[in-house]
Design an enzyme around this catalytic site. Sequence first.
Site, PDB file in Angstrom:
ATOM      1  N   LYS A  41     -10.422  -0.612  10.357  1.00 18.54           N
ATOM      2  CA  LYS A  41     -10.512  -1.900   9.667  1.00 18.54           C
ATOM      3  C   LYS A  41     -10.830  -3.033  10.652  1.00 18.54           C
ATOM      4  O   LYS A  41     -11.203  -4.125  10.245  1.00 18.54           O
ATOM      5  CB  LYS A  41      -9.215  -2.195   8.933  1.00 18.54           C
ATOM      6  CG  LYS A  41      -8.924  -1.226   7.790  1.00 18.54           C
ATOM      7  CD  LYS A  41      -7.863  -1.777   6.896  1.00 18.54           C
ATOM      8  CE  LYS A  41      -7.185  -0.784   5.981  1.00 18.54           C
ATOM      9  NZ  LYS A  41      -7.920   0.283   5.387  1.00 18.54           N
ATOM     10  N   HIS A  95       0.873  -1.174   0.000  1.00 16.88           N
ATOM     11  CA  HIS A  95       0.000   0.000   0.000  1.00 16.88           C
ATOM     12  C   HIS A  95       0.914   1.229   0.000  1.00 16.88           C
ATOM     13  O   HIS A  95       2.011   1.196   0.540  1.00 16.88           O
ATOM     14  CB  HIS A  95      -0.836  -0.050   1.281  1.00 16.88           C
ATOM     15  CG  HIS A  95      -1.916   0.983   1.380  1.00 16.88           C
ATOM     16  ND1 HIS A  95      -1.655   2.294   1.651  1.00 16.88           N
ATOM     17  CD2 HIS A  95      -3.269   0.878   1.255  1.00 16.88           C
ATOM     18  CE1 HIS A  95      -2.810   2.964   1.701  1.00 16.88           C
ATOM     19  NE2 HIS A  95      -3.805   2.127   1.466  1.00 16.88           N
ATOM     20  N   GLN A 106      -4.453  -5.224   6.888  1.00 12.04           N
ATOM     21  CA  GLN A 106      -5.403  -6.159   6.265  1.00 12.04           C
ATOM     22  C   GLN A 106      -5.478  -7.498   6.975  1.00 12.04           C
ATOM     23  O   GLN A 106      -6.395  -8.277   6.717  1.00 12.04           O
ATOM     24  CB  GLN A 106      -5.019  -6.394   4.794  1.00 12.04           C
ATOM     25  CG  GLN A 106      -5.113  -5.160   3.936  1.00 12.04           C
ATOM     26  CD  GLN A 106      -6.532  -4.607   3.849  1.00 12.04           C
ATOM     27  OE1 GLN A 106      -7.520  -5.340   3.977  1.00 12.04           O
ATOM     28  NE2 GLN A 106      -6.657  -3.306   3.641  1.00 12.04           N
ATOM     29  N   CYS A 148      -4.650   2.323  -3.755  1.00 11.72           N
ATOM     30  CA  CYS A 148      -3.409   2.834  -3.162  1.00 11.72           C
ATOM     31  C   CYS A 148      -2.271   1.838  -3.314  1.00 11.72           C
ATOM     32  O   CYS A 148      -1.453   1.659  -2.404  1.00 11.72           O
ATOM     33  CB  CYS A 148      -3.604   3.207  -1.691  1.00 11.72           C
ATOM     34  SG  CYS A 148      -4.880   4.431  -1.430  1.00 11.72           S
ATOM     35  N   ASP A 166       3.134  -4.306   8.048  1.00 11.24           N
ATOM     36  CA  ASP A 166       1.872  -3.578   7.903  1.00 11.24           C
ATOM     37  C   ASP A 166       0.749  -4.611   8.085  1.00 11.24           C
ATOM     38  O   ASP A 166       0.506  -5.439   7.210  1.00 11.24           O
ATOM     39  CB  ASP A 166       1.833  -2.933   6.510  1.00 11.24           C
ATOM     40  CG  ASP A 166       0.475  -2.336   6.164  1.00 11.24           C
ATOM     41  OD1 ASP A 166      -0.482  -2.495   6.953  1.00 11.24           O
ATOM     42  OD2 ASP A 166       0.367  -1.720   5.089  1.00 11.24           O
TER      43      ASP A 166
END
Lengths: 403, 140
Positions: A221, A118, A198, A361, A195
């Site tokens: 999220k 991202h 997700q 993104c 990261d």
Amino acid sequence: MSPSELRAEFPIFAARPRPFHYLDSAATGQICRAAAQALLGFEAAARANVKRGVYRLADEATQAFDRARAEIAAYLGVRDAREVILTSGTTFGLNLLAHGLVGRLAPGDEILLSTLEHHSNIVPWQLAAGRVGAVIRAIPVTAEGRLDLDRLDEVLSRRTRIVSVTHVSNVTGAVSDIGRIVEAARAVGARVVVDGAQRVPHGPLDVEALGCDAYALSGHKLFAATGAGALWIRRDLAEELPPFLGGGEMIRRVSFAGTSFAAPPHRFEAGTPPIGPAIALGAAAAWLAGLDWQALAEAEAALTARLLAGLAAIPAVRVVGPTGTQGRLGVVSFAVDDVHPHDLCQLLDSRGLCLRGGHHCAQPLHDALGLEATTRASLALYNDASDIDALLEGLEWAIRRLA
Amino acid sequence: MSERLYDEAILAEAKSQAGAGALECPAVRVEADNPLCGDRITLELAGSPARIEALAHRTRGCLLTRAAASLIGRRAPGASTADLRAAIAELEALLTAGTPAERWPELAMFTPVRAVRSRHDCVLLPFRALAEALDRLEGR
């Protein structure tokens, strides 16, 4: 908890007119009742600043804030909640790390990212690298939209100081083999940042066992409010890092002769934090931790398989990412011949289908795959087969209309 | 609401691709991008600061962007730069205030887009490229 009982825990499904098929959880998950109640409860009846006042209301706010930190730590498998920094989200967390880690690099030192990333895990490193003359490199992807770790040796070198990769792609849904990346990074003495934006909505995890040094996530999220997130930094690293922003609770003592800083996590929590959203994030994490994630993972895999099979049956559709259910989560992007993703998403909206079209993104990934943009359906624990079937029927209708 | 965006007028204009291509000797060439989706238009002009002789564009985008580019490609050649600037203003007024367009009545096809804020930029992209091209042509 049955699917309908689970869905009832998300107020939006009772509030929106039907049909309503929310398939954009990779962008923003819907808020769960526990988080919504915690947010409103704090803002309406328990609101005060934290770590400042000594009156009862302020002390209760401080306790609620610390409890949220502990609930998030428990969800992440972190034993010492003081290693969890409350942030505004993943992007803030990654910027904080880029600022702190890259400042110590020498010209020519390397930062290894990946083509899957991202923009929030690319641009902060580019900005920081530019200040010190560090070099950005990227792990390539396979044609299936996975990290090509067989080519890791081509991009990892003795100059690599930082490796920062996504745990799960926000485009292809591919799950990264963090263990293998950590092993390779350790061999050259590099720090590893993950990261987790997700990954976290798909169940509790053990970030300490992953072996990385830092892990960033977003509350919006994780079925909580917008505006809060968390960043876990392994203690030895957190103690080495300088502050990111200045002011508020990040100080120990301030004078014009010089200022000393608080220990982590407060060193990284300048100013008034997003107290209500952080408390909501803690409430969401605590509620989620009590669910049967083995059953939920099986349900998500079954829905993902149903979606992939349906997409494979439409000739104009090409799935971007793994076509099987192994090593991936329910984030499925696809291209449709001669149909622009925004036109597709706009028409599907008329059937109550909420999907994201664009580059998500992730322009370097789209460049690598030879695409400008894709359409993405992303699943969460509240989706069921009716969402998938509505999407597949809607797709065939929209393609007939637009192609 | 979403379905109304795709009426026959927009679909037909997008498919007609009026003005698609390149000029041999453009006086001005500009590129404009939509950061949301990566859509891009390359627009070329030939003419004087008072009047456009020729216009061509290469447009990669959604139907709304392609329809807007095609409308420009159809109307711009031979038009005065003042007329084109007025058309740009008319489109902005249509999208923001719902004011009917008089100089370019075909802009009415974009009326349903007014209700979908996230798609305004799709229609505006070719017109923003045109505005920048006119600026350059006029030496601003």
